[in-house]
Scaffold this active site. Structure first.
Site, short mmCIF file in Angstrom:
data_model
loop_
_atom_site.label_atom_id
_atom_site.label_comp_id
_atom_site.label_asym_id
_atom_site.label_seq_id
_atom_site.Cartn_x
_atom_site.Cartn_y
_atom_site.Cartn_z
N ASP A 234 5.05 -5.74 9.46
CA ASP A 234 6.12 -5.31 10.37
C ASP A 234 6.17 -6.18 11.62
O ASP A 234 7.25 -6.55 12.10
CB ASP A 234 5.91 -3.85 10.77
CG ASP A 234 6.33 -2.89 9.66
OD1 ASP A 234 7.03 -3.33 8.73
OD2 ASP A 234 5.94 -1.71 9.73
N ARG B 236 0.86 -1.20 0.00
CA ARG B 236 0.00 0.00 0.00
C ARG B 236 0.88 1.22 0.00
O ARG B 236 1.75 1.37 0.85
CB ARG B 236 -0.83 0.05 1.30
CG ARG B 236 -2.00 -0.80 1.31
CD ARG B 236 -3.01 -0.41 2.36
NE ARG B 236 -2.51 0.15 3.61
CZ ARG B 236 -3.29 0.62 4.56
NH1 ARG B 236 -4.60 0.60 4.39
NH2 ARG B 236 -2.81 1.08 5.67
N THR C 151 -1.37 7.42 -0.42
CA THR C 151 -2.67 7.31 -1.12
C THR C 151 -3.45 6.07 -0.69
O THR C 151 -4.64 5.96 -0.99
CB THR C 151 -2.44 7.19 -2.65
OG1 THR C 151 -1.72 5.95 -2.88
CG2 THR C 151 -1.62 8.36 -3.17
N ASP D 278 0.62 -2.91 12.11
CA ASP D 278 1.07 -3.30 10.77
C ASP D 278 1.47 -4.77 10.80
O ASP D 278 2.48 -5.14 11.41
CB ASP D 278 2.26 -2.41 10.35
CG ASP D 278 2.66 -2.67 8.90
OD1 ASP D 278 2.92 -3.84 8.55
OD2 ASP D 278 2.71 -1.70 8.12
C1 PRP Z 1 -0.92 -4.65 4.54
C2 PRP Z 1 -1.70 -5.94 4.66
C3 PRP Z 1 -2.55 -5.91 3.42
C4 PRP Z 1 -2.84 -4.45 3.25
C5 PRP Z 1 -4.24 -4.16 3.70
O1 PRP Z 1 0.14 -4.79 3.66
O2 PRP Z 1 -0.89 -7.07 4.77
O3 PRP Z 1 -1.93 -6.46 2.28
O4 PRP Z 1 -1.91 -3.74 4.06
O5 PRP Z 1 -4.59 -2.85 3.46
P1 PRP Z 1 -5.68 -2.44 2.38
O6 PRP Z 1 -6.85 -3.33 2.58
O7 PRP Z 1 -5.98 -1.00 2.72
O8 PRP Z 1 -5.08 -2.57 1.01
P2 PRP Z 1 1.24 -3.63 3.46
O9 PRP Z 1 0.85 -2.74 2.31
O10 PRP Z 1 1.49 -2.96 4.78
O11 PRP Z 1 2.48 -4.42 2.94
P3 PRP Z 1 3.39 -5.51 3.69
O12 PRP Z 1 2.55 -6.76 3.84
O13 PRP Z 1 4.50 -5.70 2.75
O14 PRP Z 1 3.81 -4.97 5.03
N1 URA Z 2 -2.35 -3.03 6.96
C1 URA Z 2 -1.93 -3.48 8.17
O1 URA Z 2 -0.95 -4.22 8.26
N2 URA Z 2 -2.63 -3.10 9.26
C2 URA Z 2 -3.72 -2.31 9.19
O2 URA Z 2 -4.32 -2.01 10.23
C3 URA Z 2 -4.11 -1.85 7.92
C4 URA Z 2 -3.42 -2.24 6.82
#
Ligand code: PRP
Ligand code: URA
Length: 209
Positions: free
Chosen positions: A203, A104, A108, A200
């Site tokens: 993380d 994400r 945005t 997150d």
């Molecule tokens: C997180 C999570 C989802 C997304 C959800 O990933 O694992 O994939 O956010 O958010 P959304 O429904 O608003 O799209 P992130 O973008 O943080 O990436 P990561 O898994 O690499 O940490």
């Molecule tokens: N992605 C995450 O990992 N946590 C949230 O709460 C939203 C998006």
């Protein structure tokens, strides 16, 4: 409209509380995410079709049941979806695993696809797309768009924590996709994080806080 199932089994609720707690460290977080995924795999596979098969017990010939229908592929959305794969494979060990990389944009909240590697026969498989978090729904929608563009037809989405905003968006974009979540949380905050949520997920799984 496809199914929305909130899996509020006591064991799942108990384990979710552990991973929501900010004092839970990476090792335990990772273990418990897998434990929840394993419990969810049991329920997600409940409607798998069966077929008759003739076997011989030590005593007689007998017609019994075996899993039939389309074979399974587990598709984690990178990174955080990786945390659910081993738990799912514990119950569905013959499944293949494909990967969709999606992050994400922090300003945005729009999803950006950066990697796709899938089993060659995804058209013939039932896909379980896994990601712990369904927040705005952008990542799940884009990942499923990508899978359908490549021929996927039967898709279930499995997450741990979902926001109402994400459920609505995913149901509107992909009304044929069943959604399974361990919790339906309250809402998103102004940064697109789920409340109460667990922070997150990527993380916390990989210790990159
Ligand atoms: C997180 C999570 C989802 C997304 C959800 O990933 O694992 O994939 O956010 O958010 P959304 O429904 O608003 O799209 P992130 O973008 O943080 O990436 P990561 O898994 O690499 O940490
Ligand atoms: N992605 C995450 O990992 N946590 C949230 O709460 C939203 C998006």
């Amino acid at each position: 409209m496809a199914k929305l199932e909130v899996m509020d089994h006591p064991l799942i609720q108990h384990k979710l509380t552990i991973i929501r707690d900010k004092n839970t460290g990476t090792k335990v977080f990772r273990e418990v995410v897998n434990e929840i995924a394993r419990l969810m795999a049991y329920e997600v596979s409940r409607d798998m079709p069966l077929q008759d098969v003739e076997i011989e017990t030590p005593l007689v010939k007998s017609v019994q049941k075996e899993i039939a229908g389309k074979k399974v592929a587990i598709i984690p959305i990178l990174r955080a979806g990786l945390g659910m794969v081993d738990g799912m494979l514990d119950l569905i060990p013959a499944a293949k695993v494909g990967h969709v990389g999606m992050y994400r944009d922090h300003e945005t909240f729009e999803p950006v696809e950066y990697f796709v590697k899938l089993p060659s026969d995804i058209k013939e498989r039932q896909l379980l797309v896994v990601d712990p978090m369904l927040a705005t729904g952008g990542s799940a929608i884009a990942a499923i768009d990508s899978l359908k563009k490549r021929g996927a037809t039967i898709i279930k989405f499995v997450c741990l924590v979902a926001a109402p905003e994400g459920i609505k968006a995913l149901q509107e974009a992909h009304p044929d996709v069943d959604i399974y979540t361990a919790s339906l949380d309250e809402k998103l905050n102004e940064n697109g994080y789920i409340l109460p949520g667990l922070g997150d997920a990527g993380d916390r799984l990989f210790g990159t806080l």
